[in-house]
Design a protein around this motif. Structure first.
Motif, PDB file in Angstrom:
ATOM      1  N   LEU A 415      10.934  23.213 -57.624  1.00  0.00           N
ATOM      2  CA  LEU A 415      11.656  22.607 -58.494  1.00  0.00           C
ATOM      3  C   LEU A 415      11.268  21.240 -57.996  1.00  0.00           C
ATOM      4  O   LEU A 415      12.527  19.890 -58.929  1.00  0.00           O
ATOM      5  CB  LEU A 415      12.754  22.856 -57.376  1.00  0.00           C
ATOM      6  N   PRO A 416      11.345  20.231 -56.910  1.00  0.00           N
ATOM      7  CA  PRO A 416      10.719  18.903 -56.265  1.00  0.00           C
ATOM      8  C   PRO A 416      10.051  18.842 -57.369  1.00  0.00           C
ATOM      9  O   PRO A 416       9.834  17.509 -58.262  1.00  0.00           O
ATOM     10  CB  PRO A 416      10.828  18.138 -55.766  1.00  0.00           C
ATOM     11  N   ALA A 417       8.672  18.977 -57.946  1.00  0.00           N
ATOM     12  CA  ALA A 417       7.999  18.962 -58.927  1.00  0.00           C
ATOM     13  C   ALA A 417       7.958  18.705 -60.503  1.00  0.00           C
ATOM     14  O   ALA A 417       7.810  18.059 -61.350  1.00  0.00           O
ATOM     15  CB  ALA A 417       6.501  19.527 -59.150  1.00  0.00           C
ATOM     16  N   LEU A 418       8.958  20.125 -60.461  1.00  0.00           N
ATOM     17  CA  LEU A 418       9.828  20.469 -62.011  1.00  0.00           C
ATOM     18  C   LEU A 418      11.326  18.975 -61.995  1.00  0.00           C
ATOM     19  O   LEU A 418      10.507  18.370 -63.087  1.00  0.00           O
ATOM     20  CB  LEU A 418      10.352  21.579 -62.334  1.00  0.00           C
ATOM     21  N   MET A 476      18.908  16.701 -59.201  1.00  0.00           N
ATOM     22  CA  MET A 476      17.884  17.342 -58.702  1.00  0.00           C
ATOM     23  C   MET A 476      18.034  17.165 -57.216  1.00  0.00           C
ATOM     24  O   MET A 476      17.783  17.961 -56.822  1.00  0.00           O
ATOM     25  CB  MET A 476      16.234  16.847 -59.199  1.00  0.00           C
ATOM     26  N   TYR A 477      18.254  16.745 -56.726  1.00  0.00           N
ATOM     27  CA  TYR A 477      18.466  16.609 -55.128  1.00  0.00           C
ATOM     28  C   TYR A 477      19.642  17.466 -54.590  1.00  0.00           C
ATOM     29  O   TYR A 477      19.337  17.898 -53.274  1.00  0.00           O
ATOM     30  CB  TYR A 477      19.080  15.137 -54.532  1.00  0.00           C
ATOM     31  N   PHE A 478      20.886  17.058 -55.298  1.00  0.00           N
ATOM     32  CA  PHE A 478      21.728  18.222 -54.779  1.00  0.00           C
ATOM     33  C   PHE A 478      21.461  20.317 -55.292  1.00  0.00           C
ATOM     34  O   PHE A 478      22.130  20.281 -54.390  1.00  0.00           O
ATOM     35  CB  PHE A 478      23.129  18.461 -55.896  1.00  0.00           C
ATOM     36  N   PHE A 479      20.962  19.818 -56.373  1.00  0.00           N
ATOM     37  CA  PHE A 479      20.125  21.298 -56.272  1.00  0.00           C
ATOM     38  C   PHE A 479      19.396  21.431 -55.245  1.00  0.00           C
ATOM     39  O   PHE A 479      19.845  23.129 -54.560  1.00  0.00           O
ATOM     40  CB  PHE A 479      19.435  21.647 -57.068  1.00  0.00           C
ATOM     41  N   GLU A 480      18.522  20.995 -54.635  1.00  0.00           N
ATOM     42  CA  GLU A 480      17.580  21.751 -53.693  1.00  0.00           C
ATOM     43  C   GLU A 480      18.129  21.641 -52.231  1.00  0.00           C
ATOM     44  O   GLU A 480      17.808  22.745 -51.808  1.00  0.00           O
ATOM     45  CB  GLU A 480      16.602  19.907 -53.257  1.00  0.00           C
ATOM     46  N   GLY A 481      19.235  20.659 -52.239  1.00  0.00           N
ATOM     47  CA  GLY A 481      20.312  20.637 -51.368  1.00  0.00           C
ATOM     48  C   GLY A 481      20.549  22.140 -51.071  1.00  0.00           C
ATOM     49  O   GLY A 481      20.829  23.011 -50.158  1.00  0.00           O
ATOM     50  N   ARG A 482      21.162  23.026 -52.423  1.00  0.00           N
ATOM     51  CA  ARG A 482      22.102  24.103 -52.109  1.00  0.00           C
ATOM     52  C   ARG A 482      20.873  25.400 -51.799  1.00  0.00           C
ATOM     53  O   ARG A 482      21.166  26.144 -51.802  1.00  0.00           O
ATOM     54  CB  ARG A 482      22.596  24.091 -53.720  1.00  0.00           C
ATOM     55  N   LEU A 483      19.515  25.124 -52.332  1.00  0.00           N
ATOM     56  CA  LEU A 483      18.606  25.975 -52.026  1.00  0.00           C
ATOM     57  C   LEU A 483      18.232  26.360 -50.780  1.00  0.00           C
ATOM     58  O   LEU A 483      18.161  27.155 -50.502  1.00  0.00           O
ATOM     59  CB  LEU A 483      17.558  25.614 -53.041  1.00  0.00           C
ATOM     60  N   LYS A 484      18.517  25.095 -49.890  1.00  0.00           N
ATOM     61  CA  LYS A 484      17.495  25.125 -48.617  1.00  0.00           C
ATOM     62  C   LYS A 484      19.200  25.767 -48.393  1.00  0.00           C
ATOM     63  O   LYS A 484      18.798  26.538 -47.117  1.00  0.00           O
ATOM     64  CB  LYS A 484      17.419  23.912 -48.207  1.00  0.00           C
ATOM     65  N   VAL A 485      20.224  25.648 -48.539  1.00  0.00           N
ATOM     66  CA  VAL A 485      21.215  26.359 -47.422  1.00  0.00           C
ATOM     67  C   VAL A 485      21.335  27.421 -48.015  1.00  0.00           C
ATOM     68  O   VAL A 485      21.629  28.667 -46.949  1.00  0.00           O
ATOM     69  CB  VAL A 485      23.076  25.818 -48.109  1.00  0.00           C
ATOM     70  N   SER A 486      21.469  28.449 -49.017  1.00  0.00           N
ATOM     71  CA  SER A 486      20.485  29.342 -49.336  1.00  0.00           C
ATOM     72  C   SER A 486      19.524  29.786 -48.494  1.00  0.00           C
ATOM     73  O   SER A 486      19.058  31.784 -47.633  1.00  0.00           O
ATOM     74  CB  SER A 486      20.264  29.904 -50.440  1.00  0.00           C
TER      75      SER A 486
END
Length: 487
Positions: A415-418, A476-486
């Motif tokens: 996701l970060p690379a995308l 993108m940072y928001f979505f990365e944060g949500r995925l880390k929570v998961s």
């Protein structure tokens, strides 16, 4: 008998030539270009609308409209032949490729019929004559007075123009710096990167009115300083040429060029208000198209990139080779070249009439797919092989394993690379401006030509690109944060 045969052949050719000449219908049958225009009912005129008073865009009641001497001439030609007029605005050095591949029917852009151009195109009778001038900064006026003073100096010109030829041939040891657009050359002059600029008189006058720090070098005279402007048409277009020359003759007989100049001057004065109220609509249109192009480029690029990545990971060697060749070619060639190949190739090779916007999207999708394919491949390889083995041991097929087990984990990793690729696409979308796609950079260039301000539109464009990319980065940072929570 052989001599008699040759005489008969000559006679037939001679009679056919006479018949074609006196019979317009027979002549028309040989002019495929005119037949296509007549069948389409639309005349496509190519130009570079950053060249006031010849052609430029301005704001009329909140809407963008084309104006200028060449625009009025194009309107008359279309009206004389009962055709709809379509203006195709693109960079000047892209016009030749556009007319050669059938994207446009004519070029009406203050063009001079030089010997080099005549090898590729035919030209109508001239419709206007202008004088080439040298402009300089007022602060340099004391020591840049005659043409001899510019020897060994840096001279700015627009690429592929008569001014470029004059600077190369008539100024001793001139260091000619050729740029794509007039505003870019003006900016080089104002910033001191060049010492003088060769430019057409009417265009120079328009810029000098808006730039008080510039002036004419009145003592500079060029041997080939008089320029005749004409309309460029494809080779072997006799009927089309006759139609154009008929309209040009009428323009000359009625003295309409003077009227066209007055209309252009009025259009240049009409824009009232501050910079934002006059040109804000141009930038809004650019933002909309930039976002559209970027979203399509990334979304479809991700879909095709995933397919290419799976092909490269395939156990079938020919598929791996094909995917590798696709990726290496697209990553090894500039996006600018790919844009031109798609834009001109779809017409010249495939015979498809596709708009510049769609061609720009296709080029970005193709380019993105190659980079995203490698991103996805790396993400898949990063997933532990035990995941695949566990899924297959449970009876899942290869496709089911990829869809339900591997790709979900890979997407989280990539996701970060995308996100970085999306940011890159937003910035690289500016490249499609070369084929006339109305995104942020293209509209910034339009405003440069309309406002005669070469610098402010670039600042506005830079701010808009920053806002778009910064906003996307936060998302993108928001979505990365949500995925880390998961996790």
């Amino acid at each position: 008998m052989k001599q008699l045969g040759k005489l008969m052949l000559v006679f037939v050719v001679f009679v056919s030539a006479i018949f074609t000449y006196i019979n317009p219908e027979a002549q028309a049958a040989q002019d495929d270009h005119w037949e296509k225009i007549k069948k389409r009912g639309e005349l496509r005129v190519g130009l570079s609308a950053d060249y006031a008073p010849y052609e430029f865009e301005h704001n009329v009641n909140g809407k963008s409209e084309y104006a200028g001497i060449d625009i009025e001439l194009a309107k008359k030609i279309a009206k004389d032949n009962n055709l709809k007029l379509k203006i195709v605005n693109m960079q000047f050095d892209s016009l030749l490729g556009a007319i050669k591949t059938g994207k446009i029917d004519l070029i009406i852009s203050g063009m001079t019929p030089t010997p080099e151009r005549k090898k590729e195109l035919d030209f109508s009778d001239p419709y206007m004559s202008v004088t080439q001038k040298m402009i300089i900064k007022k602060s340099e006026a004391d020591h840049l007075k005659t043409i001899d003073d510019f020897a060994n100096k840096k001279i700015g010109v627009q690429k592929q123009t008569q001014q470029e030829t004059i600077a190369q041939n008539e100024i001793e040891n001139a260091q000619v710096q050729s740029l794509t657009r007039v505003p870019e050359v003006i900016m080089s002059l104002k910033s001191g990167k060049v010492d003088g600029m060769v430019i057409e008189g009417p265009v120079a006058e328009a810029y000098l009115k808006q730039n008080n720090d510039l002036q004419f070098a009145d003592g500079v005279k060029f041997n080939e300083g008089t320029k005749n402007t004409a309309i460029a048409v494809p080779k072997n277009s006799p009927v089309l040429m006759n139609k154009l020359n008929s309209s040009i003759k009428d323009v000359k007989d009625k003295g309409l060029i003077a009227d066209y100049k007055e209309k252009a001057a009025e259009a240049m004065k009409k824009d009232d208000g501050n910079f934002i109220t006059k040109y804000g609509s141009f930038f809004l249109k650019g933002i909309k198209n930039t976002i559209l192009i970027s979203i399509v480029g990334v979304l479809l690029g991700t879909v095709f990139g995933a397919m290419i990545a799976l092909l490269k990971l395939s156990k079938v060697k020919p598929l791996r080779w094909l995917a590798s060749a696709y990726i290496e070619f697209l990553r090894g060639t500039p996006l600018l070249v790919q844009v031109f190949l798609v834009y001109f190739g779809t017409t010249a090779v495939l015979g498809l009439d596709i708009s510049a916007l769609i061609c720009g999207m296709i080029a970005l999708v193709i380019n993105c797919s190659a980079y995203i394919a490698e991103i996805i491949r790396a993400g898949i390889n990063a997933v532990d092989k035990g995941q695949t083995e566990a899924a297959r041991s449970l009876g899942l097929s290869y496709g089911q394993t990829m869809k339900s087990v591997i790709l979900p984990q890979a997407i989280k990793n990539i996701l970060p690379a995308l996100g970085n690729e999306f940011v890159t696409v937003i910035k690289e979308s500016s490249i499609v401006s070369v084929i006339g796609v109305s995104e942020i950079m293209f509209n910034a260039q339009v405003v440069q030509g309309a406002s005669f301000d070469p610098f402010t539109p670039l600042i506005v464009a830079a701010i808009l690109y920053f806002i778009l990319t910064f906003t996307l980065s936060r998302v993108m940072y928001f979505f990365e944060g949500r995925l880390k929570v998961s996790d």
